[in-house]
Motif scaffolding. Structure first.
Motif, PDB file in Angstrom:
ATOM      1  N   ASN A  58       0.815  -1.204   0.000  1.00  0.00           N
ATOM      2  CA  ASN A  58       0.000   0.000   0.000  1.00  0.00           C
ATOM      3  C   ASN A  58       0.856   1.265   0.000  1.00  0.00           C
ATOM      4  O   ASN A  58       1.786   1.401   0.785  1.00  0.00           O
ATOM      5  CB  ASN A  58      -0.919   0.017   1.223  1.00  0.00           C
ATOM      6  CG  ASN A  58      -1.829   1.226   1.204  1.00  0.00           C
ATOM      7  OD1 ASN A  58      -1.495   2.283   1.749  1.00  0.00           O
ATOM      8  ND2 ASN A  58      -2.974   1.088   0.554  1.00  0.00           N
ATOM      9  N   VAL A  59       0.501   2.167  -0.938  1.00  0.00           N
ATOM     10  CA  VAL A  59       1.148   3.478  -1.011  1.00  0.00           C
ATOM     11  C   VAL A  59       0.077   4.527  -0.704  1.00  0.00           C
ATOM     12  O   VAL A  59      -0.979   4.512  -1.344  1.00  0.00           O
ATOM     13  CB  VAL A  59       1.747   3.728  -2.397  1.00  0.00           C
ATOM     14  CG1 VAL A  59       2.324   5.139  -2.502  1.00  0.00           C
ATOM     15  CG2 VAL A  59       2.805   2.696  -2.742  1.00  0.00           C
ATOM     16  N   ILE A  97       4.521   2.425   2.312  1.00  0.00           N
ATOM     17  CA  ILE A  97       5.688   3.192   1.853  1.00  0.00           C
ATOM     18  C   ILE A  97       5.204   4.394   1.049  1.00  0.00           C
ATOM     19  O   ILE A  97       4.234   4.283   0.278  1.00  0.00           O
ATOM     20  CB  ILE A  97       6.662   2.313   1.030  1.00  0.00           C
ATOM     21  CG1 ILE A  97       7.967   3.069   0.730  1.00  0.00           C
ATOM     22  CG2 ILE A  97       6.001   1.824  -0.249  1.00  0.00           C
ATOM     23  CD1 ILE A  97       9.064   2.170   0.183  1.00  0.00           C
ATOM     24  N   ALA A  98       5.849   5.507   1.283  1.00  0.00           N
ATOM     25  CA  ALA A  98       5.526   6.706   0.504  1.00  0.00           C
ATOM     26  C   ALA A  98       6.446   6.777  -0.716  1.00  0.00           C
ATOM     27  O   ALA A  98       7.577   6.297  -0.667  1.00  0.00           O
ATOM     28  CB  ALA A  98       5.696   7.959   1.352  1.00  0.00           C
ATOM     29  N   VAL A  99       5.956   7.360  -1.789  1.00  0.00           N
ATOM     30  CA  VAL A  99       6.746   7.456  -3.017  1.00  0.00           C
ATOM     31  C   VAL A  99       6.699   8.893  -3.525  1.00  0.00           C
ATOM     32  O   VAL A  99       5.624   9.510  -3.545  1.00  0.00           O
ATOM     33  CB  VAL A  99       6.206   6.499  -4.106  1.00  0.00           C
ATOM     34  CG1 VAL A  99       6.970   6.683  -5.407  1.00  0.00           C
ATOM     35  CG2 VAL A  99       6.264   5.058  -3.642  1.00  0.00           C
ATOM     36  N   ALA A 100       7.844   9.397  -3.922  1.00  0.00           N
ATOM     37  CA  ALA A 100       7.891  10.736  -4.503  1.00  0.00           C
ATOM     38  C   ALA A 100       8.703  10.705  -5.792  1.00  0.00           C
ATOM     39  O   ALA A 100       9.611   9.883  -5.945  1.00  0.00           O
ATOM     40  CB  ALA A 100       8.521  11.724  -3.524  1.00  0.00           C
ATOM     41  N   GLN A 139      -1.209  12.118  -3.294  1.00  0.00           N
ATOM     42  CA  GLN A 139      -1.668  10.963  -2.503  1.00  0.00           C
ATOM     43  C   GLN A 139      -0.586   9.942  -2.165  1.00  0.00           C
ATOM     44  O   GLN A 139      -0.764   9.136  -1.255  1.00  0.00           O
ATOM     45  CB  GLN A 139      -2.796  10.238  -3.255  1.00  0.00           C
ATOM     46  CG  GLN A 139      -4.021  11.109  -3.483  1.00  0.00           C
ATOM     47  CD  GLN A 139      -4.944  10.523  -4.534  1.00  0.00           C
ATOM     48  OE1 GLN A 139      -4.580   9.597  -5.265  1.00  0.00           O
ATOM     49  NE2 GLN A 139      -6.158  11.063  -4.617  1.00  0.00           N
ATOM     50  N   SER A 140       0.523   9.979  -2.881  1.00  0.00           N
ATOM     51  CA  SER A 140       1.514   8.926  -2.662  1.00  0.00           C
ATOM     52  C   SER A 140       2.390   9.169  -1.437  1.00  0.00           C
ATOM     53  O   SER A 140       3.305   8.400  -1.178  1.00  0.00           O
ATOM     54  CB  SER A 140       2.397   8.786  -3.908  1.00  0.00           C
ATOM     55  OG  SER A 140       3.203   9.932  -4.058  1.00  0.00           O
ATOM     56  N   SER A 141       2.117  10.248  -0.724  1.00  0.00           N
ATOM     57  CA  SER A 141       2.866  10.514   0.506  1.00  0.00           C
ATOM     58  C   SER A 141       1.912  11.095   1.526  1.00  0.00           C
ATOM     59  O   SER A 141       0.867  11.646   1.168  1.00  0.00           O
ATOM     60  CB  SER A 141       3.997  11.504   0.229  1.00  0.00           C
ATOM     61  OG  SER A 141       3.478  12.800   0.039  1.00  0.00           O
TER      62      SER A 141
END
Lengths: 338, 338
Positions: A270-271, A275-278, A335-337
DNA sequence: TTCGCCAGAGATAACGATAACAAAATGGTA
DNA sequence: TACCATTTTGTTATCGTTATCTCTGGCGAA
């Protein structure tokens, strides 16, 4: 289908219109003083002969080409394409045309390219800058035309600069993560120094982590720059396998970040929950993918626009010394972080 | 930083090297007959003066520019970028440089652009072709240089052609869906005829549906071409709202198709379970998104490569009459369709 | 020894437009 | 009507390279 006979020249048009070649030349310029009657007679004669203005002769005699040379690392990159579009639009009104070349992220290739471009006697040259071979630098310094470096803030610029700090941009992302309590942060980038901007971003990541007293060693090498979506996905796979406690990952570009996102989807990770993704670049995909992608918008169109304005000012003599225009990239929280 | 004094010419180099300008000229060519000793002396003299060859003069005298003009609809399009790369690589070995311009999908703008480009006296011109204004057509016909139309198979080509049938490509996709029992098929495309290739694809969809005796009226207009990811997403939203029994949707490009996919994700609509999605272009994203995207690969790189070969053959006189090279786009079956 | 051939180099003119200067046409005013 | 200012047009020379032709000297074959 094609015309084998020799193409008509201004002299032919002049003869048919009953004027001198000089008057024909004036009629083809904008502001030149030619009476309306004469001009339309000339244009009609030109049209009936199928005359097409020959700029090769004009270029030589007038010592002007109306070219602005532009080098970009890759033609297939939406960010650089936006810069070129900004440049192109800004220069079009003045009748300046872009002479584009790409370096394939290789400074040797850039050297060849710059020399080729300078042979065409452009009015100015825009390079996606920062680092170049000594010979490239010498060529630029001696070119006798305005030189604009973009997409970077070089320590020792050749001439003018319109850019931003890649390192500082990534630092702002690290700061953002740290401010929300994330400390185990990884970086996915290229495994070579080919792409100077990518290298700067990685260096910025390391420096920022150290500044926060955090471990800067979660570096995943994803292949030869520029990193593709696929390579981003592979790198994310390796990150999840080897450092599963990582809380966030910053990717050198949106394309690799999107690839990383898809790998999480495939694995059911789940992001941003797990884990966050940038990313970097704020490509269109960043705003629309699910989850949408936190990234940095380096204002590529604006870079082109400002570079064009600068070129016009320098050519007009309005701009005296070398200018450095530093833009502030914008952190786009999505939304990814968290 | 810049050199205010006049740039050195061949005459200056000749004086310093103690030879005639003609010999300097020869030394800068490849095969010209100059002894090794003389040549290296000349190159050394040129280097010490900072001499840069002036192609504006060379262009005029030799009546050669080593330019190949290329028009593409948009610089920010990975497919066209691939074609340009194929062209560029194929032409580089012969010392031909690409003079690139983009039309913004507007045939009026194309007319202006073609005229501008022809003024620079290119050796050949490559247009992303099919339909053009009468004047553009006339300019191309009378240009006296090889004309290559690409990305299309025009009924009445100006000269040479390297392309494929957009209509036939979409037909193959319709056939594929029908062959697996899908009959309620929609098409998402632009709402205007700006993009001739997009228009051809829609026409191909309608014709193919009719050929199967199916209803071709599930047409969603997504905005002014080219359609963005966002517009693809919006169009998918409207399709799901108004025609919820649709079994499959073909999008005019991968970008709009990806947008459509994301809309399904947002709404929790399963792809391909509830609806199948197909794109066009086989951009990198199509292979990596989740689910991966069924699409059509029109071989953009190959188009550029073949166009470059054709240009070289025509310039060499190897290729006599007008050639038409028809490529076969490849249907890429992936996860977004059964 | 003579001749022909060829590699290597030079002399001259030209590519097609236009900068710079000159002259003619035009128009308004005293 | 004469005169000056302005507009419109013409004349000449030139931008920097190279196509074309010419010339020289060296070398091998007859």
């Amino acid at each position: 289908m094609s015309t084998p006979r020799k193409a008509p020249t201004m002299a032919d048009v002049a003869r048919l219109a009953g004027v001198s070649p000089m008057t024909v030349s004036r009629a083809f310029k904008r502001d030149a003083s030619v009476s309306d009657a004469t001009r339309s007679a000339i244009l009609e004669a030109a049209d009936s002969l199928g005359y097409v203005f020959d700029s090769t002769a004009s270029n030589l005699r007038s010592q002007r080409t109306d070219f602005v040379a532009v080098t970009i690392p890759s033609i297939n990159n939406a960010n650089f394409a936006d810069t070129v579009r900004g440049l192109s639009e800004g220069l079009k009104e003045r009748g300046l045309q872009i002479l584009l070349g790409y370096t394939d992220y290789d400074i040797q290739e850039e050297e060849r390219l710059v020399e080729q471009l300078l042979r065409r006697r452009p009015e100015a040259i825009v390079v996606t800058g920062g680092r170049q071979t000594p010979r490239t630098r010498r060529l630029l310094e001696n070119a006798g035309i305005p030189v604009i470096e973009t997409w970077d803030l070089p320590d020792n610029p050749v001439g003018h600069v319109v850019g931003f700090s890649n390192a500082a941009a990534v630092r702002s992302m690290v700061d953002h993560f740290v401010s929300v309590g994330i400390t185990r942060i990884a970086f996915i980038g290229g495994d070579a120094d080919r792409d100077t901007r990518g290298t700067d971003r990685r260096a910025g990541f390391i420096a920022a982590m150290q500044a926060h007293g955090l471990d800067p060693d979660r570096l995943i090498a994803a292949g030869t720059p520029p990193i593709s979506m696929r390579e981003g996905a592979d790198a994310m796979g390796r990150l999840l396998d080897t450092l599963p406690d990582t809380q966030a990952v910053i990717c050198v570009s949106d394309l690799s970040a999107f690839g990383a996102l898809t790998e999480c989807q495939r694995r059911g990770v789940n992001v941003p929950g797990q884990i966050a993704v940038a990313g970097f670049g704020d490509y269109e995909i960043a705003g629309i993918c699910v989850p949408s992608l936190t990234t940095i918008n380096p204002l590529p169109r604006e870079i082109g626009k400002r570079a064009a304005e600068l070129i016009l000012d320098v050519l007009d003599g309005t701009q005296a010394g070398p200018a450095t225009i530093a833009l502030e990239p914008i952190l786009m929280r999505r939304q990814s972080s968290p």
